[in-house]
Scaffold this motif. Structure first.
Motif, PDB file in Angstrom:
ATOM      1  N   HIS A  72       0.834  -1.213   0.000  1.00  0.00           N
ATOM      2  CA  HIS A  72       0.000   0.000   0.000  1.00  0.00           C
ATOM      3  C   HIS A  72       0.870   1.265   0.000  1.00  0.00           C
ATOM      4  CE1 HIS A  72      -3.503  -2.458   0.460  1.00  0.00           C
ATOM      5  NE2 HIS A  72      -3.127  -2.913   1.649  1.00  0.00           N
ATOM      6  N   PRO A  73       1.631   1.486  -1.065  1.00  0.00           N
ATOM      7  CA  PRO A  73       2.623   2.577  -1.054  1.00  0.00           C
ATOM      8  C   PRO A  73       2.022   3.969  -0.926  1.00  0.00           C
ATOM      9  CG  PRO A  73       2.326   1.695  -3.277  1.00  0.00           C
ATOM     10  CD  PRO A  73       1.602   0.769  -2.345  1.00  0.00           C
ATOM     11  N   TYR A  74       0.787   4.179  -1.406  1.00  0.00           N
ATOM     12  CA  TYR A  74       0.208   5.520  -1.369  1.00  0.00           C
ATOM     13  C   TYR A  74      -0.412   5.846  -0.009  1.00  0.00           C
ATOM     14  CZ  TYR A  74       0.503   4.920  -6.466  1.00  0.00           C
ATOM     15  OH  TYR A  74       0.936   4.675  -7.747  1.00  0.00           O
ATOM     16  N   ALA A  75      -0.559   4.844   0.842  1.00  0.00           N
ATOM     17  CA  ALA A  75      -1.143   5.069   2.164  1.00  0.00           C
ATOM     18  C   ALA A  75      -0.091   5.141   3.267  1.00  0.00           C
ATOM     19  CB  ALA A  75      -2.144   3.961   2.501  1.00  0.00           C
ATOM     20  N   THR A  76       1.072   4.551   3.038  1.00  0.00           N
ATOM     21  CA  THR A  76       2.075   4.447   4.101  1.00  0.00           C
ATOM     22  C   THR A  76       3.122   5.550   4.047  1.00  0.00           C
ATOM     23  OG1 THR A  76       3.281   2.886   2.681  1.00  0.00           O
ATOM     24  CG2 THR A  76       1.805   1.964   4.354  1.00  0.00           C
ATOM     25  N   ALA A  77       3.113   6.354   2.987  1.00  0.00           N
ATOM     26  CA  ALA A  77       4.072   7.458   2.872  1.00  0.00           C
ATOM     27  C   ALA A  77       3.371   8.659   2.255  1.00  0.00           C
ATOM     28  CB  ALA A  77       5.272   7.053   2.030  1.00  0.00           C
ATOM     29  N   ALA A  78       3.800   9.841   2.656  1.00  0.00           N
ATOM     30  CA  ALA A  78       3.231  11.064   2.083  1.00  0.00           C
ATOM     31  C   ALA A  78       3.949  11.444   0.793  1.00  0.00           C
ATOM     32  CB  ALA A  78       3.303  12.210   3.088  1.00  0.00           C
ATOM     33  N   ASP A  79       5.242  11.187   0.721  1.00  0.00           N
ATOM     34  CA  ASP A  79       6.041  11.549  -0.439  1.00  0.00           C
ATOM     35  C   ASP A  79       6.048  10.379  -1.426  1.00  0.00           C
ATOM     36  OD1 ASP A  79       7.857  12.440  -2.285  1.00  0.00           O
ATOM     37  OD2 ASP A  79       9.401  12.984  -0.832  1.00  0.00           O
ATOM     38  N   LEU A  80       5.431  10.587  -2.580  1.00  0.00           N
ATOM     39  CA  LEU A  80       5.318   9.535  -3.591  1.00  0.00           C
ATOM     40  C   LEU A  80       6.250   9.784  -4.773  1.00  0.00           C
ATOM     41  CD1 LEU A  80       1.420   9.151  -3.684  1.00  0.00           C
ATOM     42  CD2 LEU A  80       3.074   8.093  -2.127  1.00  0.00           C
ATOM     43  N   SER A  81       7.217  10.684  -4.596  1.00  0.00           N
ATOM     44  CA  SER A  81       8.070  11.055  -5.726  1.00  0.00           C
ATOM     45  C   SER A  81       8.955   9.904  -6.200  1.00  0.00           C
ATOM     46  CB  SER A  81       8.929  12.266  -5.364  1.00  0.00           C
ATOM     47  OG  SER A  81       9.720  11.999  -4.216  1.00  0.00           O
ATOM     48  N   ALA A  82       9.161   8.905  -5.360  1.00  0.00           N
ATOM     49  CA  ALA A  82       9.980   7.758  -5.776  1.00  0.00           C
ATOM     50  C   ALA A  82       9.150   6.646  -6.392  1.00  0.00           C
ATOM     51  CB  ALA A  82      10.760   7.214  -4.567  1.00  0.00           C
ATOM     52  N   GLU A  83       7.831   6.784  -6.393  1.00  0.00           N
ATOM     53  CA  GLU A  83       6.969   5.759  -6.970  1.00  0.00           C
ATOM     54  C   GLU A  83       6.944   5.876  -8.495  1.00  0.00           C
ATOM     55  OE1 GLU A  83       5.527   3.332  -5.269  1.00  0.00           O
ATOM     56  OE2 GLU A  83       6.427   4.126  -3.429  1.00  0.00           O
ATOM     57  N   PRO A  84       6.674   4.779  -9.216  1.00  0.00           N
ATOM     58  CA  PRO A  84       6.618   4.831 -10.681  1.00  0.00           C
ATOM     59  C   PRO A  84       5.559   5.836 -11.155  1.00  0.00           C
ATOM     60  CG  PRO A  84       6.676   2.561  -9.927  1.00  0.00           C
ATOM     61  CD  PRO A  84       6.480   3.407  -8.704  1.00  0.00           C
ATOM     62  N   ALA A 121      -0.198   9.106   7.527  1.00  0.00           N
ATOM     63  CA  ALA A 121       1.094   9.674   7.140  1.00  0.00           C
ATOM     64  C   ALA A 121       0.920  10.992   6.415  1.00  0.00           C
ATOM     65  CB  ALA A 121       1.858   8.677   6.259  1.00  0.00           C
ATOM     66  N   PHE A 122      -0.024  11.028   5.475  1.00  0.00           N
ATOM     67  CA  PHE A 122      -0.253  12.283   4.751  1.00  0.00           C
ATOM     68  C   PHE A 122      -0.968  13.303   5.622  1.00  0.00           C
ATOM     69  CE2 PHE A 122      -2.474  15.281   2.074  1.00  0.00           C
ATOM     70  CZ  PHE A 122      -1.492  15.633   1.161  1.00  0.00           C
ATOM     71  N   ALA A 123      -1.936  12.850   6.418  1.00  0.00           N
ATOM     72  CA  ALA A 123      -2.707  13.770   7.256  1.00  0.00           C
ATOM     73  C   ALA A 123      -1.790  14.552   8.187  1.00  0.00           C
ATOM     74  CB  ALA A 123      -3.749  12.996   8.061  1.00  0.00           C
ATOM     75  N   ALA A 124      -0.792  13.894   8.768  1.00  0.00           N
ATOM     76  CA  ALA A 124       0.126  14.574   9.677  1.00  0.00           C
ATOM     77  C   ALA A 124       1.012  15.569   8.928  1.00  0.00           C
ATOM     78  CB  ALA A 124       0.983  13.545  10.411  1.00  0.00           C
ATOM     79  N   GLN A 178       5.729  18.631  -5.291  1.00  0.00           N
ATOM     80  CA  GLN A 178       6.914  18.146  -4.590  1.00  0.00           C
ATOM     81  C   GLN A 178       6.808  16.686  -4.176  1.00  0.00           C
ATOM     82  OE1 GLN A 178       9.624  20.101  -4.377  1.00  0.00           O
ATOM     83  NE2 GLN A 178       8.455  21.658  -5.472  1.00  0.00           N
ATOM     84  N   TYR A 179       5.623  16.253  -3.767  1.00  0.00           N
ATOM     85  CA  TYR A 179       5.426  14.899  -3.269  1.00  0.00           C
ATOM     86  C   TYR A 179       4.753  13.994  -4.296  1.00  0.00           C
ATOM     87  CZ  TYR A 179       6.500  16.268   1.591  1.00  0.00           C
ATOM     88  OH  TYR A 179       7.097  16.693   2.746  1.00  0.00           O
ATOM     89  N   ARG A 180       4.308  14.559  -5.407  1.00  0.00           N
ATOM     90  CA  ARG A 180       3.569  13.831  -6.451  1.00  0.00           C
ATOM     91  C   ARG A 180       2.344  13.147  -5.844  1.00  0.00           C
ATOM     92  NH1 ARG A 180       4.910  16.520 -10.098  1.00  0.00           N
ATOM     93  NH2 ARG A 180       4.830  15.027 -11.820  1.00  0.00           N
ATOM     94  N   ASN A 181       1.705  13.829  -4.908  1.00  0.00           N
ATOM     95  CA  ASN A 181       0.605  13.248  -4.145  1.00  0.00           C
ATOM     96  C   ASN A 181      -0.646  14.121  -4.302  1.00  0.00           C
ATOM     97  OD1 ASN A 181      -1.106  12.162  -2.117  1.00  0.00           O
ATOM     98  ND2 ASN A 181       0.663  11.506  -0.920  1.00  0.00           N
ATOM     99  N   PRO A 182      -1.752  13.555  -4.779  1.00  0.00           N
ATOM    100  CA  PRO A 182      -2.975  14.336  -4.989  1.00  0.00           C
ATOM    101  C   PRO A 182      -3.869  14.459  -3.760  1.00  0.00           C
ATOM    102  CG  PRO A 182      -3.340  12.113  -5.773  1.00  0.00           C
ATOM    103  CD  PRO A 182      -1.914  12.162  -5.267  1.00  0.00           C
ATOM    104  N   LEU A 183      -3.466  13.898  -2.613  1.00  0.00           N
ATOM    105  CA  LEU A 183      -4.360  13.880  -1.454  1.00  0.00           C
ATOM    106  C   LEU A 183      -4.655  15.275  -0.906  1.00  0.00           C
ATOM    107  CD1 LEU A 183      -3.167  10.695   0.461  1.00  0.00           C
ATOM    108  CD2 LEU A 183      -5.356  11.039  -0.691  1.00  0.00           C
ATOM    109  N   GLY A 184      -3.860  16.267  -1.268  1.00  0.00           N
ATOM    110  CA  GLY A 184      -4.182  17.634  -0.878  1.00  0.00           C
ATOM    111  C   GLY A 184      -5.494  18.115  -1.461  1.00  0.00           C
ATOM    112  N   PHE A 185      -5.908  17.538  -2.603  1.00  0.00           N
ATOM    113  CA  PHE A 185      -7.196  17.902  -3.204  1.00  0.00           C
ATOM    114  C   PHE A 185      -8.365  17.352  -2.400  1.00  0.00           C
ATOM    115  CE2 PHE A 185      -4.638  16.999  -7.314  1.00  0.00           C
ATOM    116  CZ  PHE A 185      -3.907  18.161  -7.151  1.00  0.00           C
TER     117      PHE A 185
END
Length: 428
Positions: free
Chosen positions: A103-115, A367-370, A401-408
């Motif tokens: 579950h890589p998108y749930a366990t880390a906030a920074d997804l920049s290393a993900e494919p 992880a992202f919420a914090a 920066q984190y390549r993460n859309p959860l801010g939306f």
């Protein structure tokens, strides 16, 4: 000979009017209203400098969609974010889970290393659902008025950097909705281009629905801001939750509450006066049919605290100085159906004084919420920007920066123009 007369005021003749006017602000660039009328009709209206004014008429349409249908589509969108993104599990060529990427998108906030190709495919899917909810469900229809309204709104939302207010009886995850691609026939878009389709990336957004929600006395600026941390101490131990607590206590008068009794005791005070309240705890939906289920939150002792509790404690203090911005960072992994009232707790807080409530629209990974809370708290307590500007900036920041859309997936219920007032030269 003149004499100085002593004056003693024995009655306030303006009582009942002395709290007017409300706190005033600049109107939003775009105001879009969705009112639920009799017969389950939805009437849409639109105004503001971001949309062209029409001679002798207005932007208005009675929509074909029914409220239950729209709420059902919104619940599906939130569920898709949970299933497709938060719970995403990569597999190998034989369909077996890759344990090294659990579950890589749930366990880390920074997804920049993900494919990035893998991430882009999922975000494209979510963007398509967000666009469909807005234009194919809520605004569907081939009558002239609906077509014109849809066209003007699509044009307005295609701009960037607007202050947008959705004043609506329908509480939808507005920042998670999307604009139409500029060129639908173009080759595969970049991840940044897909991020830019989300309304939360393009604009400052708030949801409102009430009128004259609060009238109260002028608010003086304290020497040090009064803030609070209301939390379950067992939540998010492996996250940056402790850093958020330190940021809250920096240069403030910070009250820490960990139990229902502490929360109820302070909410019952007529002189409760906090500029910012932060909740870091679990949440769940409870209720009995046919009434919608509503969100309750629980601190360390596990006793539920809900919107009705807010009403019970604050109704008698209608004209108090209680005017906080509330960051309600409570995960709610339970019910996601159309029969849930996700906004009830926020509405009660606003009805009884809160300037606004910011919170996740989905079950948010800790992880992202914090990380989001740390950035928001740090910036908001500086007093340099509004809640709407900070939320919008963070949505773009985490995407870039984190390549993460959860801010939306964080939405403001009122409060777009809320700002922490600090005395000049105050400690930050």
């Amino acid at each position: 000979m003149s004499h100085k007369l002593i004056t003693r005021v024995v009655r306030d003749p303006s009582d009942g009017f002395r709290f007017l006017p409300h706190l005033e602000t600049e109107p939003p660039d775009l105001l879009v209203s969705f009112d639920v009328m009799g017969g389950d009709r939805i009437r849409a209206r639109m105004s503001g400098t971001a949309v062209r004014a029409l001679r002798g008429t207005e932007h208005k349409a009675d929509l074909r969609a029914a409220p239950d249908e729209v709420h059902g589509a919104a619940a599906r969108l939130c569920a898709r974010w949970k299933e497709r993104f938060v719970h995403f599990q990569p597999v190998d060529d034989r369909g077996r889970a890759l344990l090294e990427r659990r579950h890589p998108y749930a366990t880390a906030a920074d997804l920049s290393a993900e494919p990035e190709d893998e991430l882009r495919g999922i975000v494209v899917d979510l963007a398509r659902s967000g666009e469909s909810l807005l234009f194919d469900t809520l605004l569907r229809g081939d009558d002239v008025r609906t077509e014109m309204f849809r066209t003007y709104l699509r044009s307005a939302l295609s701009q960037t950097g607007l202050r947008v207010r959705f004043d609506s009886d329908l509480h939808l995850p507005w920042p998670m909705l999307c604009c139409t691609p500029e060129d639908a026939t173009a080759p595969a878009p970049t991840l940044d281009a897909v991020f830019a389709r989300f309304l939360g990336h393009r604009h400052q957004i708030e949801h409102t629905g009430d009128a004259y929600a609060w009238i109260g006395p002028p608010h003086s600026v304290p020497q040090r801001p009064f803030v609070s941390l209301n939390h379950d101490v067992s939540v998010g131990r492996a996250t940056r939750a402790d850093d958020v607590a330190k940021a809250l206590a920096q240069g403030t008068e910070c009250t820490v509450r960990t139990t229902y009794e502490e929360l109820v005791h302070d909410f019952g005070k007529p002189d409760l006066d906090e500029q910012f309240m932060y909740f870091w705890c679990h949440g769940q939906f409870v209720g009995n049919e046919p009434e919608p289920q509503v969100l309750v939150i629980k601190l360390t002792d596990g006793t539920p605290f809900d919107g009705l509790t807010v009403r019970e404690l604050r109704a008698r203090h209608r004209h108090s100085r209680f005017r906080p911005l509330v960051l309600l960072n409570a995960c709610h992994a339970g019910v996601s159906g159309a029969s849930t009232d996700r906004a009830f707790l926020g509405r009660m807080l606003i009805e009884h004084g809160a300037q606004g409530v910011l919170g996740p629209q989905i079950s948010m990974p800790q992880a992202f919420a914090a990380e989001f809370a740390l950035e928001f708290v740090t910036r908001y307590l500086r007093g340099e920007a509004t809640a709407g500007a900070i939320t919008h900036d963070l949505a773009q920041y985490f995407a870039a920066q984190y390549r993460n859309p959860l801010g939306f997936a964080y939405g403001l219920h009122s409060g777009m123009d809320a700002r922490l007032e600090r005395m000049s030269g105050g400690e930050v």
